[in-house]
Design a protein around this motif. Structure first.
Motif, PDB file in Angstrom:
ATOM      1  N   GLN A 247       1.423   7.856   6.215  1.00 36.73           N
ATOM      2  CA  GLN A 247       2.469   7.882   5.196  1.00 36.73           C
ATOM      3  C   GLN A 247       2.966   9.311   5.017  1.00 36.73           C
ATOM      4  OE1 GLN A 247       1.316   6.533   1.235  1.00 36.73           O
ATOM      5  NE2 GLN A 247       3.385   5.827   0.812  1.00 36.73           N
TER       6      GLN A 247
ATOM      7  N   TYR B 259      -2.692   3.398   9.020  1.00 37.98           N
ATOM      8  CA  TYR B 259      -1.312   3.731   8.678  1.00 37.98           C
ATOM      9  C   TYR B 259      -1.177   5.235   8.442  1.00 37.98           C
ATOM     10  CZ  TYR B 259      -0.107  -1.186   7.682  1.00 37.98           C
ATOM     11  OH  TYR B 259       0.148  -2.536   7.769  1.00 37.98           O
TER      12      TYR B 259
ATOM     13  N   GLY C 249       7.232   4.830   3.011  1.00 38.33           N
ATOM     14  CA  GLY C 249       6.172   3.841   3.002  1.00 38.33           C
ATOM     15  C   GLY C 249       5.239   4.059   4.178  1.00 38.33           C
ATOM     16  N   PRO C 250       4.061   3.425   4.160  1.00 36.57           N
ATOM     17  CA  PRO C 250       3.121   3.545   5.279  1.00 36.57           C
ATOM     18  C   PRO C 250       3.715   2.966   6.566  1.00 36.57           C
ATOM     19  CG  PRO C 250       2.072   2.599   3.337  1.00 36.57           C
ATOM     20  CD  PRO C 250       3.533   2.592   3.074  1.00 36.57           C
TER      21      PRO C 250
END
Lengths: 114, 111
Positions: free
Chosen positions: B37, B35, B42-43
């Protein structure tokens, strides 16, 4: 197609108070998971809800509780707030029977406890 | 709480350089996720890996699922300023919806 929406975006509470955070999952998703992200850390799993039941729980005290509604939206409640509860709270939605389809995260609620 | 070991913790590189980061665990995972961020967000999922040994690309990003199922790496080629952010690895075991995250790698790119 709306993604995951969380409210409020920011919140300031006093130690000892209670707080409720809200999450609406991505359209088509039926499962909501909550994560706590302290500053400079990766997210930590709090719990997951599916079919209005808590399905799995991380290492968090009972002060952290949740709820899922029939429309799949969810709430995270934290009682007796401590200074250490200050964090970004993230909601992630997914499909319970198809976890490999991915988890979509919201932008989070920034909680500050003073 | 449980976290994966992600390294390096931070990187400061020149635009155009390649970047590599990795993640290790003492536990076996069936899924590895990477992910990104950005501040105040948010991720966002970059790459998902579901099989040991799997090598997957997404544009300039390439990630691999280690054959021991206890590690993964992410490479970014020809970095650009918009690559700036925090990169997280996350693992998931079978029969659980819980993601275990690394501590993150902060990437800064100098134009």
């Amino acid at each position: 197609d709306a993604g995951v929406t969380q409210s409020p975006t920011h919140l300031i509470k006093t130690r000892g108070q209670q707080v409720t955070l809200r999450c609406s999952p991505k359209s088509g998703h039926d499962t909501v998971s909550w994560y706590q992200q302290a500053l400079g850390q990766g997210p930590q799993f709090i719990f997951q809800y599916y079919e209005e039941e808590e399905r799995q729980r991380g290492n968090f005290p009972d002060r952290f509780s949740g709820h899922q509604f029939p429309n799949y939206s969810s709430e995270l409640n934290v009682n007796a707030l401590l200074l250490g509860d200050s964090a970004l709270y993230l909601c992630a939605s997914s499909l319970f029977l198809q976890p490999n389809y991915g988890y979509t995260f919201g932008s989070g609620t920034r909680l500050t406890v003073v | 709480g449980q976290q994966l070991n992600q390294s390096p913790q931070s990187m400061f590189i020149q635009e155009g350089e390649d970047v590599s980061m990795n993640c290790t665990s003492s536990s076996i995972f069936n899924t590895w996720l990477w992910y990104k961020q950005d501040p105040g967000e948010g991720p966002v999922l970059l790459i998902a890996l579901y099989k040991a040994g799997e090598l997957t690309s997404n544009g300039r990003l390439t990630a691999q699922f280690g054959i021991t199922r206890k590690d993964s790496f992410l490479n970014i080629s020809a970095s650009i300023p918009s690559d700036v952010g925090i990169y997280f690895c996350a693992g998931r075991s079978s029969n659980t919806g819980k993601l275990i995250f690394g501590q993150g790698t902060t990437l800064q790119v100098k134009p």
